[in-house]
Design a protein around this motif. Structure first.
Motif, mmCIF file in Angstrom:
data_model
loop_
_atom_site.group_PDB
_atom_site.id
_atom_site.type_symbol
_atom_site.label_atom_id
_atom_site.label_comp_id
_atom_site.label_asym_id
_atom_site.label_seq_id
_atom_site.Cartn_x
_atom_site.Cartn_y
_atom_site.Cartn_z
ATOM 1 N N GLY A 362 0.822 -1.206 0.000
ATOM 2 C CA GLY A 362 0.000 0.000 0.000
ATOM 3 C C GLY A 362 0.850 1.247 0.000
ATOM 4 N N ARG A 363 0.195 2.400 0.265
ATOM 5 C CA ARG A 363 0.865 3.694 0.177
ATOM 6 C C ARG A 363 1.693 4.044 1.420
ATOM 7 N NH1 ARG A 363 -1.074 7.617 -3.345
ATOM 8 N NH2 ARG A 363 -1.293 6.694 -5.396
ATOM 9 N N GLY A 364 1.401 3.412 2.550
ATOM 10 C CA GLY A 364 2.136 3.770 3.763
ATOM 11 C C GLY A 364 1.570 3.054 4.973
ATOM 12 N N GLU A 365 2.163 3.340 6.139
ATOM 13 C CA GLU A 365 1.737 2.688 7.372
ATOM 14 C C GLU A 365 0.264 2.932 7.678
ATOM 15 O OE1 GLU A 365 4.583 2.558 10.978
ATOM 16 O OE2 GLU A 365 5.296 4.187 9.720
ATOM 17 N N LEU A 366 -0.182 4.173 7.519
ATOM 18 C CA LEU A 366 -1.566 4.498 7.847
ATOM 19 C C LEU A 366 -2.524 3.787 6.905
ATOM 20 C CD1 LEU A 366 -3.525 6.071 9.610
ATOM 21 C CD2 LEU A 366 -3.313 7.997 8.047
ATOM 22 N N HIS A 367 -2.184 3.741 5.630
ATOM 23 C CA HIS A 367 -3.014 3.065 4.644
ATOM 24 C C HIS A 367 -3.210 1.597 5.023
ATOM 25 C CE1 HIS A 367 -3.630 1.906 0.126
ATOM 26 N NE2 HIS A 367 -4.768 2.020 0.774
ATOM 27 N N LEU A 368 -2.111 0.912 5.343
ATOM 28 C CA LEU A 368 -2.190 -0.492 5.720
ATOM 29 C C LEU A 368 -2.814 -0.658 7.108
ATOM 30 C CD1 LEU A 368 1.335 -1.570 4.412
ATOM 31 C CD2 LEU A 368 -0.869 -2.107 3.372
ATOM 32 N N GLY A 369 -2.536 0.298 8.002
ATOM 33 C CA GLY A 369 -3.089 0.224 9.354
ATOM 34 C C GLY A 369 -4.603 0.323 9.360
ATOM 35 N N ILE A 370 -5.167 1.164 8.490
ATOM 36 C CA ILE A 370 -6.627 1.288 8.410
ATOM 37 C C ILE A 370 -7.243 -0.028 7.950
ATOM 38 C CG2 ILE A 370 -8.500 2.394 7.135
ATOM 39 C CD1 ILE A 370 -7.407 4.136 9.346
ATOM 40 N N LEU A 371 -6.603 -0.697 6.992
ATOM 41 C CA LEU A 371 -7.097 -2.002 6.535
ATOM 42 C C LEU A 371 -7.065 -3.014 7.682
ATOM 43 C CD1 LEU A 371 -7.978 -4.093 4.443
ATOM 44 C CD2 LEU A 371 -5.569 -4.340 3.777
ATOM 45 N N ILE A 372 -5.972 -3.041 8.423
ATOM 46 C CA ILE A 372 -5.858 -3.981 9.548
ATOM 47 C C ILE A 372 -6.929 -3.713 10.588
ATOM 48 C CG2 ILE A 372 -4.363 -4.692 11.468
ATOM 49 C CD1 ILE A 372 -1.964 -4.048 9.613
ATOM 50 N N GLU A 373 -7.128 -2.438 10.942
ATOM 51 C CA GLU A 373 -8.127 -2.088 11.950
ATOM 52 C C GLU A 373 -9.533 -2.430 11.460
ATOM 53 O OE1 GLU A 373 -9.717 -0.975 15.428
ATOM 54 O OE2 GLU A 373 -7.552 -1.029 15.022
ATOM 55 N N THR A 374 -9.812 -2.197 10.191
ATOM 56 C CA THR A 374 -11.125 -2.534 9.633
ATOM 57 C C THR A 374 -11.376 -4.037 9.704
ATOM 58 O OG1 THR A 374 -11.006 -0.645 8.125
ATOM 59 C CG2 THR A 374 -12.587 -2.377 7.584
ATOM 60 N N MET A 375 -10.362 -4.821 9.357
ATOM 61 C CA MET A 375 -10.514 -6.272 9.358
ATOM 62 C C MET A 375 -10.719 -6.818 10.770
ATOM 63 S SD MET A 375 -7.705 -7.375 6.442
ATOM 64 C CE MET A 375 -7.860 -9.130 6.826
ATOM 65 N N ARG A 376 -9.988 -6.297 11.748
ATOM 66 C CA ARG A 376 -10.160 -6.824 13.111
ATOM 67 C C ARG A 376 -11.545 -6.477 13.650
ATOM 68 N NH1 ARG A 376 -7.648 -3.092 17.729
ATOM 69 N NH2 ARG A 376 -7.948 -5.001 18.905
ATOM 70 N N ARG A 377 -12.107 -5.349 13.237
ATOM 71 C CA ARG A 377 -13.459 -4.995 13.672
ATOM 72 C C ARG A 377 -14.520 -5.861 12.997
ATOM 73 N NH1 ARG A 377 -13.853 1.451 14.922
ATOM 74 N NH2 ARG A 377 -11.825 1.659 15.942
ATOM 75 N N GLU A 378 -14.157 -6.412 11.859
ATOM 76 C CA GLU A 378 -15.078 -7.315 11.168
ATOM 77 C C GLU A 378 -15.012 -8.737 11.714
ATOM 78 O OE1 GLU A 378 -14.819 -4.993 6.829
ATOM 79 O OE2 GLU A 378 -13.870 -6.950 7.133
ATOM 80 N N GLY A 379 -14.076 -9.001 12.638
ATOM 81 C CA GLY A 379 -13.974 -10.319 13.249
ATOM 82 C C GLY A 379 -12.831 -11.171 12.754
ATOM 83 N N TYR A 380 -11.899 -10.572 12.004
ATOM 84 C CA TYR A 380 -10.770 -11.344 11.488
ATOM 85 C C TYR A 380 -9.664 -11.442 12.540
ATOM 86 C CZ TYR A 380 -12.769 -11.331 6.823
ATOM 87 O OH TYR A 380 -13.594 -11.533 5.750
ATOM 88 N N GLU A 381 -9.009 -12.590 12.535
ATOM 89 C CA GLU A 381 -7.869 -12.826 13.425
ATOM 90 C C GLU A 381 -6.693 -13.280 12.564
ATOM 91 O OE1 GLU A 381 -6.749 -16.279 16.582
ATOM 92 O OE2 GLU A 381 -8.589 -15.159 17.026
ATOM 93 N N PHE A 382 -5.561 -12.564 12.659
ATOM 94 C CA PHE A 382 -4.415 -12.858 11.809
ATOM 95 C C PHE A 382 -3.176 -12.230 12.433
ATOM 96 C CE2 PHE A 382 -6.608 -9.069 10.566
ATOM 97 C CZ PHE A 382 -5.654 -8.150 10.185
#
Length: 615
Positions: A362-382
């Motif tokens: 992705g474009r940077g830490e924040l870009h990837l961090g938002i994806l990670i935070e979105t996924m964990r709120r959806e119930g993903y574990e990784f």
């Protein structure tokens, strides 16, 4: 050709927190989008929960207002360069931009980034100097800085002839003359209608529309969003979807919508210049063309800058795997990241040698961090690895991404900041006093050298420093840099931490956890006071006996733990560490959990072995 005098399509662009979304709120209120007795949430365009929490715009969004018979389609764009892909796509839909600049902070890196993108598309601009009511506002000086920025970015004579509006977005006031305080936003409305001229469109040609983003409706499925480039479209008309690989897929427009205020309203037809949503294409992707069924012609694809940073997403293999998440398998993880890439073309997903791990760029830490935070709120574990910059080979030379960094710091912190950034291979470009107590310094620095710097920077400036950075391009590889200057405390065994065990280790460093926390062998529980890692036992309990003494019965006092946010965890971990992400917790851990195996691995690799502490 037809002149659309009833329509203006504009984008609002600015640096983070310069007031874009607040200005849109005020435009809505004064244009009659909401009834006087209707409740209106603050920052109504920030509909995503993460946007409201963080106070930043992450996803571009569309809305419209009416002013004196003219429909103004407004696109609120992200201000952070990590979401620049949203800006690049949206600018293809508009005919002009409102450039917001803070009256005190002036142009910052993201201001330069979004303005450069709009100038490349030859879009006219209106400059809005916002927050003129700030005690440290310097509007006249900022106006000069904005002009310098336009010139530096190569604006032509027509682009430099922009009007300037002074505003207090929070109060819904604007004026064209600083000596005459504004009472409402009428000067801004009038400037938008007068400066952005009516557009010439071809309504008679065959239909064409470029898909700039996608939306989802639970009844209609996936919908394409874009601006009608040419011709007209009615519900039921035959259409052809021209895929990115050149394939043609026949379909029909089952539903059409446009924007009325912040809502989507069904419309029977649309013509060139309108921004619409179209249902009927389940497999539509960003960058594809929707054309007339009898004469399909493709439009040029959207050009988007390449990713500069990557991480490895893999299934969770810690002892706590599967305890907290709903989606835990590699199939779940694969489907989710590839689905995200369809809606966000700035993300690039690729498989790795392991079927359980995927490379996400992705474009940077924040870009990837938002994806990670979105996924964990959806119930993903990784679990995820430390971010790595993407190197390129240009003219047989290895090059790395660079950032333009701007820091605003107290004068008494200038020395330490320059020393720290110098050791991180930063090159100072400019230094400007902002006030009697604050200085602004600009650096050009390799992107990887900023990893982990923000926390250190806030500590050095006692929380008073402000830093912004934006991708500057690729340049010479600067060689190896040092990593974290302190080691970590690693749990020696599985168990539940005890206040007694943690108190006995308090002289070893600071903890990231509290007593009664469940830990496992190889989990990072704190930071060591020295450079090396040590294995500790924070689960040790007090030995029970029938003997009592004053000293042994004293209350144990522990220092408050340091609790890291997601972005801080990503900055903190090293190459031999991972971040375990679950809906409930963030746990930093070693890649090799077993202490004996880790010591053997570090010895064989030539690194100083992890030391043991009985604790």
């Amino acid at each position: 050709m037809t002149v659309r005098s009833d329509l203006r399509n504009i984008a609002i662009i600015a640096h983070v927190d310069h007031g874009k979304t607040t200005l849109v709120d005020a435009l809505f209120k004064q244009s009659g989008v909401f009834r006087t007795n209707e409740h209106m949430e603050e920052r109504v365009m920030d509909s995503n929960a993460l946007e409201k929490e963080r106070g930043i715009t992450i996803f571009s969004k569309n809305a419209s207002i009416m002013w004196n018979g003219v429909k103004i389609n407004i696109v609120d764009t992200p201000g952070h360069a990590d979401f620049g892909g949203e800006v690049e796509r949206i600018l293809s839909m508009v005919d002009g931009v409102l450039l917001l600049v803070d009256a005190a902070e002036g142009p910052l890196p993201q201001t330069k980034f979004v303005l450069r993108k709009s100038l490349e598309q030859n879009l006219p601009a209106i400059v809005v100097i916002n927050k003129i009511d700030r005690s440290d506002a310097r509007p006249q000086e900022v106006v000069d800085n904005v002009l310098d920025l336009f010139i530096a970015l190569g604006a032509n004579e027509e682009q430099i002839e922009y009007p300037i509006v002074y505003a207090i977005a929070r109060e819904g006031k604007a004026t064209l003359d600083l000596s005459k305080p504004g009472t409402d936003l009428k000067p801004l409305y009038d400037t938008i209608v007068s400066h952005f001229k009516p557009i010439d469109v071809d309504t008679e040609g065959s239909f064409q529309m470029l898909v700039t983003t996608t939306s989802y409706n639970e009844y209609l499925g996936r919908m394409a969003v874009g601006r009608v480039k040419r011709g007209k479209i009615k519900i039921g008309d035959p259409i052809t979807l021209i895929k990115l690989d050149g394939r043609h897929v026949a379909s029909s427009a089952t539903k059409l919508f446009n924007y009325q205020g912040i809502k989507q309203a069904e419309c029977p037809e649309a013509s060139a210049g309108d921004i619409i949503l179209m249902a009927g294409l389940e497999d539509v992707q960003i960058g594809e063309t929707i054309a007339a069924g009898n004469n399909p012609e493709a439009l040029p694809a959207i050009t988007i800058d390449e990713p500069t940073m990557s991480m490895i997403f893999s299934i969770n293999n810690s002892p706590f795997a599967g305890k907290e998440g709903k989606f835990i398998t590699s199939r779940h993880l694969r489907d989710r990241v590839y689905k995200e890439a369809e809606a966000n073309p700035t993300l690039k997903i690729s498989d790795t040698e392991s079927p359980d791990a995927f490379k996400v760029a992705g474009r940077g830490e924040l870009h990837l961090g938002i994806l990670i935070e979105t996924m964990r709120r959806e119930g993903y574990e990784f679990q995820v690895s430390r971010p790595q910059v993407i190197f390129k080979k240009i003219n047989d030379q290895v090059q790395e991404p660079y950032e333009n960094l701007i820091i605003d710091i107290p004068n008494n912190s200038v020395g330490v900041a320059m020393e720290k950034l110098g050791s991180r291979k930063g090159e100072m470009k400019n230094m400007t006093p902002l006030s009697e107590v604050t200085t602004r310094i600009e650096f050009l620095i390799p992107s990887r050298c900023l990893l982990g710097f923000r926390t250190e920077f806030l500590t050095d400036t006692k929380g008073e420093g402000i830093m912004h950075h934006v991708f500057a391009g690729y340049g010479e590889y600067k060689g190896e840099i040092g990593g974290r200057n302190r080691g970590v405390l690693v749990a020696f065994e599985n168990g539940i931490t005890a206040a007694y065990g943690m108190f006995q280790l308090s002289d070893r460093g600071r903890f990231f956890i509290i007593p009664r926390t469940e830990v496992y062998e190889g989990m990072i529980v704190g930071e060591h006071t020295r450079e090396n890692d040590i294995a500790v036992n924070p689960c040790k309990t007090k030995h029970l006996s029938n003997m009592r003494s004053k000293s042994s019965d004293e209350a144990l006092t522990l220092e408050p733990p340091t609790i890291f946010s997601l972005e801080q965890c990503l900055e903190y971990i090293q190459d031999d560490e991972l971040l375990e992400v679950t809906p409930q917790n963030l746990r930093m851990r070693k890649r090799i959990l077993n202490n004996d195996q880790r010591m053997k691995s570090e010895k064989s690799s030539g690194k100083s072995p992890l030391k043991m502490s009985i604790g």
